[in-house]
Design a protein around this motif. Sequence first.
Motif, PDB file in Angstrom:
ATOM      1  N   THR A 117       0.847  -1.189   0.000  1.00  0.00           N
ATOM      2  CA  THR A 117       0.000   0.000   0.000  1.00  0.00           C
ATOM      3  C   THR A 117       0.886   1.244   0.000  1.00  0.00           C
ATOM      4  OG1 THR A 117      -1.763  -1.119   1.215  1.00  0.00           O
ATOM      5  CG2 THR A 117      -1.741   1.290   1.301  1.00  0.00           C
ATOM      6  N   VAL A 118       0.752   2.086  -1.031  1.00  0.00           N
ATOM      7  CA  VAL A 118       1.537   3.324  -1.134  1.00  0.00           C
ATOM      8  C   VAL A 118       0.730   4.473  -0.534  1.00  0.00           C
ATOM      9  CG1 VAL A 118       2.554   5.013  -2.706  1.00  0.00           C
ATOM     10  CG2 VAL A 118       2.822   2.560  -3.156  1.00  0.00           C
ATOM     11  N   MET A 119       1.375   5.228   0.357  1.00  0.00           N
ATOM     12  CA  MET A 119       0.702   6.336   1.046  1.00  0.00           C
ATOM     13  C   MET A 119       1.474   7.641   0.845  1.00  0.00           C
ATOM     14  SD  MET A 119      -0.106   4.585   4.743  1.00  0.00           S
ATOM     15  CE  MET A 119      -0.618   2.874   4.903  1.00  0.00           C
ATOM     16  N   MET A 120       0.730   8.716   0.618  1.00  0.00           N
ATOM     17  CA  MET A 120       1.290  10.073   0.573  1.00  0.00           C
ATOM     18  C   MET A 120       0.158  11.044   0.865  1.00  0.00           C
ATOM     19  SD  MET A 120       1.811  10.761  -3.549  1.00  0.00           S
ATOM     20  CE  MET A 120       2.537   9.178  -3.904  1.00  0.00           C
ATOM     21  N   THR A 121       0.469  12.333   0.981  1.00  0.00           N
ATOM     22  CA  THR A 121      -0.580  13.314   1.224  1.00  0.00           C
ATOM     23  C   THR A 121      -1.326  13.611  -0.080  1.00  0.00           C
ATOM     24  OG1 THR A 121       0.804  15.249   0.760  1.00  0.00           O
ATOM     25  CG2 THR A 121       0.840  14.382   3.019  1.00  0.00           C
ATOM     26  N   ALA A 122      -2.544  14.132   0.058  1.00  0.00           N
ATOM     27  CA  ALA A 122      -3.335  14.495  -1.120  1.00  0.00           C
ATOM     28  C   ALA A 122      -2.634  15.575  -1.928  1.00  0.00           C
ATOM     29  CB  ALA A 122      -4.725  14.966  -0.690  1.00  0.00           C
ATOM     30  N   ALA A 123      -2.049  16.559  -1.231  1.00  0.00           N
ATOM     31  CA  ALA A 123      -1.355  17.638  -1.940  1.00  0.00           C
ATOM     32  C   ALA A 123      -0.160  17.100  -2.719  1.00  0.00           C
ATOM     33  CB  ALA A 123      -0.918  18.720  -0.957  1.00  0.00           C
ATOM     34  N   GLU A 124       0.556  16.131  -2.132  1.00  0.00           N
ATOM     35  CA  GLU A 124       1.726  15.612  -2.831  1.00  0.00           C
ATOM     36  C   GLU A 124       1.319  14.750  -4.025  1.00  0.00           C
ATOM     37  OE1 GLU A 124       5.877  15.986  -3.143  1.00  0.00           O
ATOM     38  OE2 GLU A 124       4.285  17.044  -2.073  1.00  0.00           O
ATOM     39  N   SER A 125       0.190  14.064  -3.905  1.00  0.00           N
ATOM     40  CA  SER A 125      -0.331  13.329  -5.051  1.00  0.00           C
ATOM     41  C   SER A 125      -0.636  14.288  -6.197  1.00  0.00           C
ATOM     42  CB  SER A 125      -1.592  12.556  -4.653  1.00  0.00           C
ATOM     43  OG  SER A 125      -2.119  11.865  -5.759  1.00  0.00           O
ATOM     44  N   ALA A 126      -1.202  15.456  -5.862  1.00  0.00           N
ATOM     45  CA  ALA A 126      -1.485  16.468  -6.881  1.00  0.00           C
ATOM     46  C   ALA A 126      -0.200  17.042  -7.464  1.00  0.00           C
ATOM     47  CB  ALA A 126      -2.344  17.587  -6.286  1.00  0.00           C
ATOM     48  N   ARG A 176      -3.556   5.123  -0.483  1.00  0.00           N
ATOM     49  CA  ARG A 176      -4.146   5.751   0.698  1.00  0.00           C
ATOM     50  C   ARG A 176      -3.587   7.156   0.830  1.00  0.00           C
ATOM     51  NH1 ARG A 176      -3.489   3.483   6.934  1.00  0.00           N
ATOM     52  NH2 ARG A 176      -4.035   5.425   8.022  1.00  0.00           N
ATOM     53  N   VAL A 177      -4.456   8.101   1.088  1.00  0.00           N
ATOM     54  CA  VAL A 177      -4.053   9.497   1.268  1.00  0.00           C
ATOM     55  C   VAL A 177      -3.955   9.794   2.763  1.00  0.00           C
ATOM     56  CG1 VAL A 177      -4.806  11.873   0.981  1.00  0.00           C
ATOM     57  CG2 VAL A 177      -4.999  10.284  -0.920  1.00  0.00           C
ATOM     58  N   ILE A 178      -2.864  10.445   3.155  1.00  0.00           N
ATOM     59  CA  ILE A 178      -2.570  10.739   4.558  1.00  0.00           C
ATOM     60  C   ILE A 178      -2.897  12.197   4.868  1.00  0.00           C
ATOM     61  CG2 ILE A 178      -0.762  10.811   6.310  1.00  0.00           C
ATOM     62  CD1 ILE A 178      -1.528   7.997   5.377  1.00  0.00           C
ATOM     63  N   ALA A 179      -3.596  12.428   5.954  1.00  0.00           N
ATOM     64  CA  ALA A 179      -3.961  13.779   6.380  1.00  0.00           C
ATOM     65  C   ALA A 179      -3.102  14.226   7.555  1.00  0.00           C
ATOM     66  CB  ALA A 179      -5.436  13.819   6.777  1.00  0.00           C
ATOM     67  N   ASP A 180      -2.983  15.526   7.736  1.00  0.00           N
ATOM     68  CA  ASP A 180      -2.216  16.082   8.851  1.00  0.00           C
ATOM     69  C   ASP A 180      -2.799  15.602  10.182  1.00  0.00           C
ATOM     70  OD1 ASP A 180      -0.198  17.780   9.943  1.00  0.00           O
ATOM     71  OD2 ASP A 180      -1.748  19.242  10.430  1.00  0.00           O
ATOM     72  N   GLY A 181      -1.923  15.122  11.058  1.00  0.00           N
ATOM     73  CA  GLY A 181      -2.347  14.657  12.366  1.00  0.00           C
ATOM     74  C   GLY A 181      -2.837  13.224  12.396  1.00  0.00           C
ATOM     75  N   GLU A 182      -2.951  12.604  11.247  1.00  0.00           N
ATOM     76  CA  GLU A 182      -3.459  11.232  11.188  1.00  0.00           C
ATOM     77  C   GLU A 182      -2.480  10.266  11.852  1.00  0.00           C
ATOM     78  OE1 GLU A 182      -4.842   8.004   7.743  1.00  0.00           O
ATOM     79  OE2 GLU A 182      -4.757  10.158   7.299  1.00  0.00           O
ATOM     80  N   GLU A 183      -3.009   9.240  12.482  1.00  0.00           N
ATOM     81  CA  GLU A 183      -2.184   8.197  13.084  1.00  0.00           C
ATOM     82  C   GLU A 183      -2.205   6.968  12.190  1.00  0.00           C
ATOM     83  OE1 GLU A 183      -3.386   7.627  17.148  1.00  0.00           O
ATOM     84  OE2 GLU A 183      -2.191   9.372  17.786  1.00  0.00           O
ATOM     85  N   ILE A 184      -1.033   6.406  11.937  1.00  0.00           N
ATOM     86  CA  ILE A 184      -0.859   5.295  11.012  1.00  0.00           C
ATOM     87  C   ILE A 184      -0.292   4.118  11.796  1.00  0.00           C
ATOM     88  CG2 ILE A 184       0.228   4.549   8.847  1.00  0.00           C
ATOM     89  CD1 ILE A 184       0.754   7.698   8.456  1.00  0.00           C
ATOM     90  N   LEU A 185      -1.027   3.044  11.840  1.00  0.00           N
ATOM     91  CA  LEU A 185      -0.603   1.857  12.592  1.00  0.00           C
ATOM     92  C   LEU A 185       0.223   0.956  11.688  1.00  0.00           C
ATOM     93  CD1 LEU A 185      -0.771   0.236  15.237  1.00  0.00           C
ATOM     94  CD2 LEU A 185      -2.838  -0.866  14.324  1.00  0.00           C
ATOM     95  N   LEU A 186       1.480   0.737  12.069  1.00  0.00           N
ATOM     96  CA  LEU A 186       2.393  -0.151  11.353  1.00  0.00           C
ATOM     97  C   LEU A 186       2.983  -1.125  12.361  1.00  0.00           C
ATOM     98  CD1 LEU A 186       4.433   2.439   9.234  1.00  0.00           C
ATOM     99  CD2 LEU A 186       2.355   1.231   8.556  1.00  0.00           C
ATOM    100  N   ALA A 187       2.761  -2.420  12.133  1.00  0.00           N
ATOM    101  CA  ALA A 187       3.252  -3.438  13.075  1.00  0.00           C
ATOM    102  C   ALA A 187       2.783  -3.059  14.475  1.00  0.00           C
ATOM    103  CB  ALA A 187       4.774  -3.572  12.970  1.00  0.00           C
ATOM    104  N   ASP A 188       3.730  -2.905  15.414  1.00  0.00           N
ATOM    105  CA  ASP A 188       3.349  -2.521  16.780  1.00  0.00           C
ATOM    106  C   ASP A 188       3.610  -1.046  17.028  1.00  0.00           C
ATOM    107  OD1 ASP A 188       6.085  -2.651  16.633  1.00  0.00           O
ATOM    108  OD2 ASP A 188       6.351  -3.599  18.593  1.00  0.00           O
TER     109      ASP A 188
END
Length: 351
Positions: A117-126, A176-188
């Motif tokens: 799954t590739v993630m970046m911000t919406a602005a960076e995608s633009a 997946r688009v990442i927003a400011d302040g968002e929490e991203i769960l990876l492993a533990d």
Amino acid sequence: MGDDVRSELQVTSHAQAEAWGTGRVAAAEKIDEGWWALALPIAEGTLASSFGYALMGADGVHVIDPGWASDETFDYWRTFLAEHGRRVQDIETILVTHSHPDHLGLAGRLREASGATVMMTAAESAVLNDVAVGMGGSDEWMRVELLRWGVPDHLHSAMLGELHAAHFSTPLAPDRVIADGEEILLADRTLRAHVTPGHTDGHLCLEDPGAGLLFSGDHVLPRIYSGIGLGQLPGSEPLGAYLRSLSRISELDQCEVLPGHEFRFRGLRLRCAQIAAHHLRRTAAVQEVDRRMSGASVWDVTGHLLWTRGWDNLRGFERQSALRQTELHLAAVRSGDAETWLTGGVISHAG
């Protein structure tokens, strides 16, 4: 390049600092339980490497900034993962701080090989899909830039040639688009997203609060002063956004900084203040030239500023970047924003 701040900042990887200082690509290095730093070779330009980071979790491998799109970098990842009992197919997540090819480049190939799954911000995608890809390699776009900057006619052909020699990232839609302040769960681990526009309009820093780590991309580097507006959306104002982003991120001074280049360090608040001061010195210099040469073109103002390598020696991306940076500072001067910054409206918060 910036001043030598190693005596003021706390270098937390002397092996990385030594490798960078001698132009070598540093060896992979364990940072914290599960986290590794990988210096990935850059195929073009003046920098030897960029950092990618890997979290080796029980649920798979999670990557931040996979590096340049080359067979060499792909093989580097494959070898590194094999040495740790993993495969490229075990990559579950690819987080992208920004869309420049030395950070994003390999993401598409790794996703194809692994289903990650590739993630970046919406602005960076633009920035990547609408701006960099749409404009990169376009003579028409570059001619508009050259005319706006006031570049002499006899240099247009050479600068168009420099554009075609440059490497641009290829289109890539995030899963997946990442927003400011968002929490991203990876492993533990739970990472916290900090959107920090300036270097590019959708730049992303990632904090691992549990480990006290900040993955800063190119937003904050220990010695280099990153360029501003190198991925700009229409209507944005990268210089002011960058100064505000420095102020915000400086509040994470307790973190060890894991940058996109050079070496790991502590002293984030100090470094943010140094970077802000550097850019404000440039703003003040542009203001002074503009007062002496009222109405001068971006080209003429740029030629009257001091550059580390000397204005007459700049070519290619460095020359175009210098013009772009000057244009941003000049716009701030002529809009009146610079006056607020220079009287302490921004830098006091970063210091």
